[in-house]
Design a protein around this motif. Structure first.
Motif, PDB file in Angstrom:
ATOM      1  N   PHE A  41      36.116  86.534  -4.956  1.00  0.00           N
ATOM      2  CA  PHE A  41      37.359  86.836  -4.249  1.00  0.00           C
ATOM      3  C   PHE A  41      38.518  87.131  -5.200  1.00  0.00           C
ATOM      4  N   ASN A  42      38.614  86.318  -6.249  1.00  0.00           N
ATOM      5  CA  ASN A  42      39.742  86.500  -7.171  1.00  0.00           C
ATOM      6  C   ASN A  42      39.641  87.774  -7.999  1.00  0.00           C
ATOM      7  N   ARG A  43      38.470  88.353  -8.022  1.00  0.00           N
ATOM      8  CA  ARG A  43      38.279  89.568  -8.819  1.00  0.00           C
ATOM      9  C   ARG A  43      38.831  90.798  -8.085  1.00  0.00           C
ATOM     10  N   ILE A  44      38.976  90.678  -6.760  1.00  0.00           N
ATOM     11  CA  ILE A  44      39.406  91.854  -5.998  1.00  0.00           C
ATOM     12  C   ILE A  44      40.907  92.069  -6.144  1.00  0.00           C
ATOM     13  N   ASP A  45      41.269  93.215  -6.666  1.00  0.00           N
ATOM     14  CA  ASP A  45      42.683  93.598  -6.669  1.00  0.00           C
ATOM     15  C   ASP A  45      42.741  95.115  -6.586  1.00  0.00           C
ATOM     16  N   TRP A  46      43.924  95.642  -6.645  1.00  0.00           N
ATOM     17  CA  TRP A  46      44.077  97.075  -6.465  1.00  0.00           C
ATOM     18  C   TRP A  46      43.308  97.861  -7.526  1.00  0.00           C
ATOM     19  N   ALA A  60      36.037  97.410 -15.168  1.00  0.00           N
ATOM     20  CA  ALA A  60      35.264  98.248 -14.250  1.00  0.00           C
ATOM     21  C   ALA A  60      35.767  98.113 -12.811  1.00  0.00           C
ATOM     22  N   GLY A  61      35.646  99.214 -12.058  1.00  0.00           N
ATOM     23  CA  GLY A  61      36.051  99.196 -10.658  1.00  0.00           C
ATOM     24  C   GLY A  61      35.015  99.880  -9.791  1.00  0.00           C
ATOM     25  N   ILE A  62      35.319  99.955  -8.514  1.00  0.00           N
ATOM     26  CA  ILE A  62      34.334 100.508  -7.581  1.00  0.00           C
ATOM     27  C   ILE A  62      34.800 101.821  -6.961  1.00  0.00           C
ATOM     28  N   LEU A  63      35.695 102.507  -7.606  1.00  0.00           N
ATOM     29  CA  LEU A  63      36.206 103.752  -7.026  1.00  0.00           C
ATOM     30  C   LEU A  63      35.078 104.749  -6.746  1.00  0.00           C
ATOM     31  N   THR A  64      34.255 105.014  -7.768  1.00  0.00           N
ATOM     32  CA  THR A  64      33.186 106.002  -7.547  1.00  0.00           C
ATOM     33  C   THR A  64      32.193 105.489  -6.519  1.00  0.00           C
ATOM     34  N   ALA A  65      31.970 104.180  -6.511  1.00  0.00           N
ATOM     35  CA  ALA A  65      30.981 103.618  -5.590  1.00  0.00           C
ATOM     36  C   ALA A  65      31.427 103.767  -4.140  1.00  0.00           C
ATOM     37  N   TRP A  66      32.648 103.354  -3.856  1.00  0.00           N
ATOM     38  CA  TRP A  66      33.025 103.431  -2.432  1.00  0.00           C
ATOM     39  C   TRP A  66      33.272 104.856  -1.980  1.00  0.00           C
ATOM     40  N   SER A  67      33.802 105.708  -2.915  1.00  0.00           N
ATOM     41  CA  SER A  67      33.987 107.092  -2.475  1.00  0.00           C
ATOM     42  C   SER A  67      32.634 107.777  -2.293  1.00  0.00           C
ATOM     43  N   GLY A  68      31.655 107.424  -3.145  1.00  0.00           N
ATOM     44  CA  GLY A  68      30.300 107.956  -2.956  1.00  0.00           C
ATOM     45  C   GLY A  68      29.721 107.508  -1.628  1.00  0.00           C
ATOM     46  N   SER A  69      29.908 106.228  -1.303  1.00  0.00           N
ATOM     47  CA  SER A  69      29.420 105.718  -0.019  1.00  0.00           C
ATOM     48  C   SER A  69      30.055 106.483   1.141  1.00  0.00           C
ATOM     49  N   LEU A  70      31.360 106.740   0.998  1.00  0.00           N
ATOM     50  CA  LEU A  70      32.067 107.452   2.056  1.00  0.00           C
ATOM     51  C   LEU A  70      31.495 108.858   2.252  1.00  0.00           C
ATOM     52  N   TRP A  71      31.309 109.576   1.138  1.00  0.00           N
ATOM     53  CA  TRP A  71      30.718 110.921   1.218  1.00  0.00           C
ATOM     54  C   TRP A  71      29.356 110.882   1.895  1.00  0.00           C
TER      55      TRP A  71
END
Lengths: 285, 292, 251
Positions: A41-46, A60-71
């Motif tokens: 939980f504490n790892r999640i931030d903007w 590291a972040g999840i930008l590519t991961a969630w945008s890939g999931s969205l696509w």
């Protein structure tokens, strides 16, 4: 002698075992969620949501991961939903009890039982290689679309089955054709049930990992997809990648990403249940 | 005019339904095609009898048995967790629980099946294994026990929901006959209801079995990637599905033997699940006729 | 006069719906008592009070006392399973278990934990003889009970109830699913059974009530309208509603 006493005792013991069995699954689920929240939980931030993947866990972040999931989800939806509903309509409304429908029915129930990773092998050969799509968003979406097709078809049929025959008869009585009846009367009446099935199917696709790994989705994609032919990764694969690494910092990242994934999955399931309840009340006139 | 339009629409609808048939044909074609080439290079006897699976090493062996044993081991552990719990839940919900409680518990349990499997993999590796290692110090970090147990938790709702449906479908008058004789709920459950619902319960177990055989991410994450012919639940093993993942993560050339091994392994997996699904389909059909 | 069973000030509710309204009745030993009335009048609900078959219905609520041999069977120290060994029940639709004829009849003994085979064999044989079925099935005791005809199935169910030697038998429209010949056999059987048992039977069929019962109770909309000797009810009813019903003017 008192067998009656023994029998009653066993009966009430089993009652408590039953309560325990019901709750053990839920307790484990609570432990699972609690553990993940505690770790991640504490790892999640903007910046976790908006950063690219990195070899350094804390960056590291999840930008590519969630945008890939969205696509992937958008294209899977576009491909699977019209085909699934249309096939469901054919089987339920145009069903002539013949050899073909029997084969279709057995076939669909078989497809629903095929392990998801086998769909990955199918997608790899047919979409990635034979159709020359490469390991693209489109290839992944086609693969997942085939995977969730049986779910949508079965849900559509169940929803259509629940529509009272009187609606169809009334429409035919007014001179409507079969298609007009289906499109303007039956489908709207069944829409709540179909919607529930579609949301559940999409939520299933969102959580799928194995077939996309086989299709060639990469764990490390340094950019977000800009079109359907780009390479991609998805949230579950990113999680898998982080879980597979020995360093503790990465498992914290995995937990954080799991929180996001579960949040989306549970929200979708919640919405599906809400629609189902609402629709069931409406259809039971 | 109307007629032609209706005909065209029906044709389009039919075509979409036929896509499902194409999918099946596609699966069989892909698996068969590559498997045939594979078996030109590797003897089918070696494939089925060799006890080592090392296609990625210099000294190559192509015995599928270790992968099958790994798959069955995790599956059997999963079933031995989910069958007693799932069946107990089903009996409790159908014979004991008030209707209101049943209405709450059933959807809650189905959440277990909605959690993405990669999440369960995390749970098995990061929570269950460390916990079990405290009890069993010789247990390896990757093992079939944790993976099997967690997979068992995941498939509880498959067994509990379908078995509960089967129990609820037993005519009410049988339950009443048993109560009327002075039987307790427990006696009624095990002497009358479970036998009467047995075909439905068997179907639920077969489907759970088939689901467990095809499950990928939990075993790929938590059971390890070492093909090994063993029944020891404390050491790393590899399942068919985990092997396919392992190869796919690397860079596989299309025309390579490695690529064909995943198709041959996939073929075995497909055949196993296909047989199980059709047995359950057959039982269900027979069962339905019995009640009509 | 001493009654085998008594109902005192009985009210029954299903949730907010009142199904039975202040019923008082006394049932005579070794006689057949028929409960008649139109569908939904509460006669089946009333019958099921005597072996507490309504207990598992979530919204069921009872006020008043049900006495068997002067003992209130709804008191805490009465166990349902033991009560039901004393009060057997035969249902509307023949409902043998999907087991052999022998296993069906032996069921009640086996769930009591009786293991003595000789004893079970004797009881099964006696029960089948009492149910007038022995001669028809003595060579096929291991055959599935579901393979029998409807009338035979119903007599298996009667034998099943008799095997545990109850003193009371409740019958809920036992012949409504049977053809006339099978019905006649079951009616004849009821007639002989009353020598040993107290029988309460719910029936739709007024001729049946007239033929087989000694006492008749007429229920209407949850009320007990009239209760008397069968002869009196059918020849000289005191209430107009009873007369209207038995002469077929409504119902």
């Amino acid at each position: 002698m008192n067998n009656g006493y023994k029998n009653r005792l066993k009966d009430s013991i089993f009652k408590y075992i039953g309560v325990f069995a019901c709750f053990i699954g839920l307790i484990l689920l609570a432990i699972l969620i609690g553990n993940i929240l505690y770790d991640g939980f504490n790892r999640i931030d903007w910046s976790f949501l908006t950063s690219l993947p990195s070899r350094k866990a804390e960056k590291a972040g999840i930008l590519t991961a969630w945008s890939g999931s969205l696509w992937i989800i958008i294209f899977t939806f576009i491909i699977a939903v019209p085909i699934g509903i249309s096939a469901g309509v054919y089987l339920e409304e145009y069903n002539r009890k013949n050899q073909l429908t029997r084969i279709l029915e057995i076939n669909i129930s078989n497809l629903a039982g095929v392990p998801s990773i086998i769909y990955g092998l199918l997608g790899l050969e047919i979409f990635v290689r034979y159709s020359n799509l490469g390991s693209s968003v489109l290839a992944g979406s086609f693969t997942l679309a085939l995977l969730i097709l049986p779910i949508i078809i079965v849900a559509t049929r169940e929803a259509l089955k629940a529509v009272p025959a009187s609606i169809r008869v009334a429409s035919y009585g007014l001179g409507a054709t079969k298609w007009q009846t289906t499109l303007y009367q039956v489908l709207p009446a069944a829409s709540g049930g179909i919607l529930t099935g579609v949301i559940l199917a999409i939520s299933r696709a969102l959580g799928e990992t194995a077939p996309l790994i086989v299709v060639g989705a990469l764990a490390y994609v340094p950019f977000t997809p800009t079109g359907p032919m780009d390479e991609f990764t998805v949230l579950p694969i990113q999680i898998f990648n982080w879980v597979s690494r020995p360093q503790h910092e990465f498992s914290i990242n995995a937990a954080a990403a799991i929180i996001i994934l579960l949040l989306i999955t549970f929200t979708m399931n919640g919405i599906a249940v809400y629609f189902r309840n609402k629709w069931q009340k409406k259809i039971n006139w | 005019m109307y007629k032609t339009k209706e005909k065209i629409i029906e044709f389009i609808l039919k075509t979409t339904a036929l896509i499902t048939v194409l999918t099946t044909i596609g699966i069989i074609w892909v698996l068969l095609n590559e498997s045939i080439i594979f078996f030109k290079e590797v003897s089918i006897i070696d494939f089925l009898t060799d006890t080592q699976w090392t296609p990625l090493f210099a000294n190559k062996h192509f015995g599928i048995l270790p992968l099958i044993s790994g798959t069955l081991l995790t599956t059997i552990i999963a079933i031995s967790v989910s069958l007693p719990i799932g069946l107990t839940i089903a009996i409790y919900l159908s014979e004991y629980a008030p209707k209101k409680l049943k209405k709450i518990i059933k959807p809650l349990l189905e959440i277990l099946a909605a959690v993405p499997t990669v999440v369960y993999g995390f749970f098995a590796l990061m929570v269950v294994t460390p916990f079990l290692q405290k009890l069993i110090p010789e247990m390896a970090g990757f093992n079939s026990l944790s993976a099997g147990i967690v997979m068992g938790i995941m498939i509880i709702p498959f067994i509990s929901s379908l078995s509960e449906d089967a129990l609820s479908a037993v005519p009410k008058y049988l339950r009443e006959a048993s109560y009327g004789m002075g039987a307790t709920r427990l006696q009624t459950s095990f002497k009358v209801m479970v036998p009467a619902a047995s075909s439905g319960i068997i179907v639920s177990v077969i489907l759970a079995f088939s689901r467990a055989i095809g499950e990928t991410m939990i075993v790929a994450i938590a059971a390890g990637q070492q093909p090994r012919l063993t029944l020891n639940p404390f050491v790393p093993v590899e399942t068919i599905t985990a092997y396919i993942v392992q190869v796919s993560l690397g860079d596989v050339q299309h025309d390579s033997l490695e690529y064909r091994t995943i198709c041959a392994a996939g073929m075995i997996l497909f055949i196993l699940t296909f047989i199980l699904n059709n047995i359950s389909f057959w039982i269900r059909k027979k069962f339905r006729e019995e009640y009509e | 006069m001493k009654y085998k069973l008594e109902a005192k000030n009985i009210d029954v509710f299903y949730g907010k719906l009142k199904a039975l309204n202040n019923i008082n009745i006394g049932i005579t030993e070794n006689a057949v008592t028929a409960l008649i009335g139109p569908s939904g009048c509460g006669k089946s609900t009333f019958l099921r009070l005597f072996n507490r078959m309504n207990d598992y219905i979530d919204s069921f609520k009872l006020n008043g006392d049900i006495l068997i041999d002067d003992k209130n069977i709804y008191e805490k120290d009465v166990f349902v399973d033991e009560l039901r060994k004393n009060v057997g029940m035969v249902f509307q639709k023949p409902n043998p278990f999907p087991k052999s004829i022998f296993e069906n009849v032996a069921y009640g003994l086996k769930i009591q934990g009786i293991k003595d085979k000789e004893f079970i064999n004797t009881r099964v044989k006696d029960a089948l003889k009492q149910a007038a079925l022995w001669e028809e099935v003595k060579d096929d005791l291991n055959k599935s009970a579901l393979a029998l005809s409807g009338g035979q199935q119903q007599r298996v169910c009667i034998a099943r109830a008799l095997a545990v030697e109850p003193s009371i038998i409740l019958m809920d429209e036992p012949t409504s699913a049977l053809d006339p010949i099978a019905t006649a056999k079951v009616e004849k059987l009821i007639h002989t059974l009353k020598e040993k048992y107290t029988i309460i039977i719910v029936t739709h069929n007024m001729q049946q009530a007239a033929r087989i019962s000694d006492y008749t109770a007429f229920f209407y909309m949850g009320d007990l309208i009239e209760f008397d000797k069968t002869n009196t009810i059918f020849t000289n009813p005191k209430m107009e509603r009873t007369e209207n019903y038995i002469t077929g003017r409504f119902g």
